[in-house]
Scaffold this active site. Structure first.
Site, PDB file in Angstrom:
ATOM      1  N   ARG A 256     -22.702  63.737 -56.236  1.00 21.19           N
ATOM      2  CA  ARG A 256     -21.306  64.078 -55.945  1.00 21.19           C
ATOM      3  C   ARG A 256     -20.400  62.852 -56.030  1.00 21.19           C
ATOM      4  NH1 ARG A 256     -22.945  68.890 -57.248  1.00 21.19           N
ATOM      5  NH2 ARG A 256     -24.365  69.830 -55.759  1.00 21.19           N
TER       6      ARG A 256
ATOM      7  N   LYS B 152     -21.161  68.720 -40.010  1.00 18.15           N
ATOM      8  CA  LYS B 152     -20.051  68.744 -40.975  1.00 18.15           C
ATOM      9  C   LYS B 152     -18.815  69.356 -40.329  1.00 18.15           C
ATOM     10  CE  LYS B 152     -22.690  68.880 -45.281  1.00 18.15           C
ATOM     11  NZ  LYS B 152     -22.879  69.493 -46.615  1.00 18.15           N
TER      12      LYS B 152
ATOM     13  N   GLU C 116     -32.243  72.677 -47.772  1.00 17.48           N
ATOM     14  CA  GLU C 116     -32.164  72.521 -49.226  1.00 17.48           C
ATOM     15  C   GLU C 116     -33.369  71.767 -49.786  1.00 17.48           C
ATOM     16  OE1 GLU C 116     -28.236  70.813 -49.919  1.00 17.48           O
ATOM     17  OE2 GLU C 116     -27.336  72.807 -49.856  1.00 17.48           O
TER      18      GLU C 116
ATOM     19  N   GLU D 284     -16.032  66.700 -53.879  1.00 17.06           N
ATOM     20  CA  GLU D 284     -16.951  67.596 -54.572  1.00 17.06           C
ATOM     21  C   GLU D 284     -16.323  68.969 -54.837  1.00 17.06           C
ATOM     22  OE1 GLU D 284     -20.555  68.224 -52.376  1.00 17.06           O
ATOM     23  OE2 GLU D 284     -21.289  69.771 -53.739  1.00 17.06           O
TER      24      GLU D 284
ATOM     25  N   GLU E 256     -19.151  64.745 -39.602  1.00 12.76           N
ATOM     26  CA  GLU E 256     -19.335  64.318 -40.992  1.00 12.76           C
ATOM     27  C   GLU E 256     -18.276  64.990 -41.858  1.00 12.76           C
ATOM     28  OE1 GLU E 256     -23.375  64.505 -42.667  1.00 12.76           O
ATOM     29  OE2 GLU E 256     -22.517  65.192 -44.555  1.00 12.76           O
TER      30      GLU E 256
ATOM     31  N   ASN F 107     -30.414  63.312 -49.643  1.00 11.93           N
ATOM     32  CA  ASN F 107     -31.506  63.938 -50.390  1.00 11.93           C
ATOM     33  C   ASN F 107     -32.405  62.813 -50.884  1.00 11.93           C
ATOM     34  OD1 ASN F 107     -30.580  66.615 -50.156  1.00 11.93           O
ATOM     35  ND2 ASN F 107     -29.128  66.275 -51.819  1.00 11.93           N
TER      36      ASN F 107
ATOM     37  N   LYS G  35     -31.898  64.305 -43.268  1.00  9.48           N
ATOM     38  CA  LYS G  35     -31.637  65.696 -43.641  1.00  9.48           C
ATOM     39  C   LYS G  35     -32.995  66.378 -43.632  1.00  9.48           C
ATOM     40  CE  LYS G  35     -29.953  68.479 -47.579  1.00  9.48           C
ATOM     41  NZ  LYS G  35     -29.106  68.446 -48.794  1.00  9.48           N
TER      42      LYS G  35
ATOM     43  N   ASP H 291     -19.488  74.194 -45.921  1.00  7.82           N
ATOM     44  CA  ASP H 291     -19.853  73.031 -46.724  1.00  7.82           C
ATOM     45  C   ASP H 291     -18.642  72.353 -47.358  1.00  7.82           C
ATOM     46  OD1 ASP H 291     -21.310  71.169 -48.030  1.00  7.82           O
ATOM     47  OD2 ASP H 291     -22.365  72.538 -49.365  1.00  7.82           O
TER      48      ASP H 291
HETATM   49  C1  BDP Z   1     -23.610  69.912 -50.512  1.00  7.49           C
HETATM   50  C2  BDP Z   1     -23.827  69.170 -51.790  1.00  7.49           C
HETATM   51  C3  BDP Z   1     -25.222  68.658 -51.927  1.00  7.49           C
HETATM   52  C4  BDP Z   1     -25.622  67.917 -50.666  1.00  7.49           C
HETATM   53  C5  BDP Z   1     -25.407  68.791 -49.451  1.00  7.49           C
HETATM   54  C6  BDP Z   1     -25.670  68.042 -48.152  1.00  7.49           C
HETATM   55  O1  BDP Z   1     -23.539  70.031 -52.867  1.00  7.49           O
HETATM   56  O2  BDP Z   1     -25.279  67.837 -53.068  1.00  7.49           O
HETATM   57  O3  BDP Z   1     -26.934  67.491 -50.729  1.00  7.49           O
HETATM   58  O4  BDP Z   1     -24.069  69.196 -49.413  1.00  7.49           O
HETATM   59  O5  BDP Z   1     -24.712  67.702 -47.491  1.00  7.49           O
HETATM   60  O6  BDP Z   1     -22.232  70.061 -50.335  1.00  7.49           O
HETATM   61  O7  BDP Z   1     -26.823  67.808 -47.793  1.00  7.49           O
END
Ligand code: BDP
Length: 693
Positions: A170, A363, A294, A396, A390, A212, A290, A368
């Site tokens: 991003r 967040k 995901e 993005e 956050e 990530n 994290k 998101d």
């Molecule tokens: C999303 C993004 C992704 C991130 C994720 C996160 O698309 O790339 O890994 O958030 O915050 O908005 O972990």
């Protein structure tokens, strides 16, 4: 007679004005590298040619002294040096045991004596030095430079989503600043300027790598030596380094069979790892994690909770004074409940179970980083847990680094939101300095750092709001404009106009009336509200708009997912009636009447139109500063505004083409039909888009 003569003269002068404006020399070209730290001459008269240090001699005080001398040399257009005794000094940096906290400062600007910055600790001297330079740049009289200030949150951090291969998830501003291959032997001098910029707005912590985390190599001695080299550059600017770690590191690096936090051998592995990290970086800040989100590994694979996982890492860091930032961005495709409920459902029951050195990093909204979301309900529901906020500085979901979208109004909205217990700002920055604010960085190797000149303002504003969440976005914008361009009222007026409306126009043209997550898949650039075929249901834009012949919007009231009930009752009542969040909380009929006098369908079209018109007007407004800012930056900004204008039309037309088809409603009178049929927009494929993982 005389009156007529005066009128003639006034008309003559008026006619001359454009010529006079043109006669003014255009400022020399700039590339944006200097950010807001340009230190251009101002009309201030100050006697003396030295900045003196009293009672402090450490590296941070040295940075403060050197920076103040550098800045004063620029604004006074003569050489000012750092060092020497007090007599004859222009400014004095003084350690004062009565100062306001370790990082706070006091600026004293008496009429005839030297300027003074007093602070209890060296960091306060550093922040005071930058604050004084900011005040001088603002151009007010000497008496207006006096100030007492201290930060509310102890941790004001940038999260870099930087990968080992120097791509940035991003990221729209080039490559990662960290050249892992050349480190630790060759250190890019640019890192010092990065540190100065952060320090100038009070940022005191950075996470070097992506949440990530693709592998666990950051915890090997070889990579720690590289991270230590970066930490060495940041340290004199009072910035500490953190790392993102993978929960499965004991398996990947330690060859263990599991990463179960209840296994004493796993906990021991992490203690040993923490010991190694602190041997390499003695003032290391801690881990960002994290987990169970995901595809990232986490404690739930072993039937353990987020608190179990976080606390194991916290125990490993505690002997060294380190902190765990545990992310609350958790949701699963195996959970059929509304995605925006899931983090609360999993984490709220754990309130009070996290160790003292854990911060749960939440967040701003429950989805998101969308152009507009309600504040995250966890901020009002975990009184016995330390929470960090956050936000995303990189855009993005708001057009990458194209055009101008000033994000301070978005952050201000969440910081000032009333959770029912307190404002979000008070929750994440409680008295005593235990709070934290993190921003996902928008910085890379581009010469202008942020991909576009105006995106520098988002880096700047993030730091300023993290220091003082009560600051007014307009005041921050004005400070930034004056330092980055000039105090010329033409520039400040146009800049403020552009910045302050940009976020709302963007909301209207992308996701009006509480819509969210309407962007294209993967890279997230451009509109795609029709997508409904991705294997993970909650990754589909249609999951969020739920548009059909009957209506549009996500019912999150008691008749739907009831996510609204995650807020305190009075807050839920307020949010449930907020027109700006209508389709976030309600599924409405297309013809339902609204308090604006329009139906839902008409209001939707009205807002798309308003957003497009607002963004189209930005370019015209920018033309008014031609000649008042340097030609290079003028043209570079103008080019990105062209892209923003094109994209606004694309968002509006593609979205309306889809909703026209689904709703079967006609366009209200006066509204322009989309330029192309829906299929034309659906066929768009982008090539070479940056930032996708
Ligand atoms: C999303 C993004 C992704 C991130 C994720 C996160 O698309 O790339 O890994 O958030 O915050 O908005 O972990």
């Amino acid at each position: 007679m005389r009156v007529i003569w005066l009128m003639r003269r006034a008309l003559f002068l008026l006619a001359l004005m454009p010529a006079l404006a043109q006669a003014r020399p255009v400022p020399p070209d700039e590339d944006g590298y200097a950010l807001w730290l340009r230190y251009r001459p101002v009309a201030a008269r100050l006697a003396g040619d030295r900045v003196a240090l009293a009672g402090a001699a450490g590296p941070v005080a040295q940075s403060a002294c050197a920076e103040l001398a550098r800045g004063l040399s620029g604004v006074l257009a003569r050489r000012v040096r750092c060092g020497g005794g007090l007599p004859g000094a222009l400014a004095v940096l003084r350690i004062d045991p009565a100062g306001a906290g370790e990082e706070g400062y006091r600026i004293v600007a008496p009429a005839r004596r030297p300027l003074m910055i007093a602070a209890r600790g060296e960091p306060g001297l550093l922040y005071g030095a930058f604050a004084l330079l900011r005040r001088i740049a603002a151009g007010g009289p000497r008496a207006s430079w006096a100030e007492v200030s201290a930060p509310r949150a102890g941790l004001r951090m940038l999260d870099h989503w930087d990968n080992p291969d120097r791509t940035v998830e991003r990221g729209y501003a080039g490559q990662s600043l960290w050249d892992w291959w050349r480190l630790p032997d060759q250190i890019d001098p640019r890192l010092t300027d990065y540190a100065r910029a952060n320090a100038s707005v009070g940022i005191n912590a950075v996470v070097l790598n992506n949440v990530n985390a693709r592998d666990s190599a950051v915890l090997t001695d070889a990579v720690l030596a590289k991270a230590a080299a970066i930490a060495g550059v940041l340290r004199p600017w009072h910035i500490r380094v953190f790392l993102s770690v993978r929960f499965s590191a004991p398996m990947e690096l330690g060859g263990m069979a599991s990463a179960d936090p209840a296994d004493p051998a796993v906990a021991q592995w992490w203690r040993d790892a923490a010991d190694r990290v602190y041997r390499a970086i003695p003032d290391f800040g801690g881990f960002l994690v994290k987990a169970d989100s995901e595809g990232q590994p986490g404690p739930r694979a072993y039937g353990r909770s987020h608190a179990d996982g976080a606390n194991m890492l916290a125990a490993a860091l505690a002997p060294h004074g380190g902190t765990v930032l545990w992310r609350a961005f958790v949701y699963s495709e195996r959970d059929a409940t509304d995605r925006v409920r899931q983090a609360y459902d999993q984490l709220q029951p754990l309130d009070g179970r996290f160790a003292a050195n854990v911060l749960l990093q939440v967040k701003n909204g429950p989805l998101d980083f969308q152009p507009r979301e309600p504040f995250h309900p966890l901020f009002g529901a975990m009184p016995h847990t330390r929470l960090a906020l956050e936000v995303q500085i990189t855009r993005e979901y708001l057009g990458f680094a194209n055009g101008i979208v000033y994000l301070a109004p978005l952050w201000h909205e969440v910081l000032q939101a009333d959770t029912g217990r307190a404002r979000v700002a008070e929750v994440i920055a409680p008295p005593g300095g235990g709070g934290a604010i993190a921003g996902v960085a928008n910085i890379g190797t581009d010469r202008n750092w942020s991909g576009s000149h105006f995106d520098q303002a988002n880096w700047y504003a993030f730091g300023r709001l993290a220091w003082d969440p009560a600051l007014d976005p307009a005041q921050i914008a004005r400070e930034w404009l004056v330092q980055t361009f000039s105090a010329d009222p033409v520039v400040v007026r146009a800049g403020l106009g552009l910045m302050l409306h940009s976020r709302e126009d963007t909301v209207n043209v992308m996701t009006p009336l509480g819509l969210a997550h309407q962007m294209a898949t993967g890279h997230h650039y451009g509109p795609a509200p029709w997508i409904d075929s991705l294997p993970r249901p909650e990754w589909n834009p249609h999951y969020y708009n739920r548009a059909d012949a009957g209506g549009i919007g996500f019912d999150r009231t008691a008749t739907g997912s009831n996510a609204l009930a995650q807020y305190a009752p009075a807050v839920a009542a307020r949010l449930g009636h907020d027109l700006d969040l209508l389709l976030w909380f309600h599924h409405c009929g297309w013809d339902d009447p609204l308090p604006t006098g329009r139906t839902v369908w008409q209001e939707l079209v009205y807002r798309y139109d308003r957003g497009e018109a607002g963004i189209a007007a930005m370019r015209a407004q920018w033309q008014s500063v031609r000649g008042a800012v340097d030609a290079r930056r003028f043209a570079e900004i103008d080019r990105t505004l062209v892209v923003q204008q094109r994209d606004a039309r694309w968002w509006r037309d593609a979205s309306l083409a889809y909703f026209l088809r689904v709703s079967g409603r006609p366009l209200p009178a006066g509204s322009r039909p989309p330029a192309h049929p829906l299929e034309w927009y659906q066929a768009i494929r982008l090539y070479g888009v940056p930032g996708a993982p």
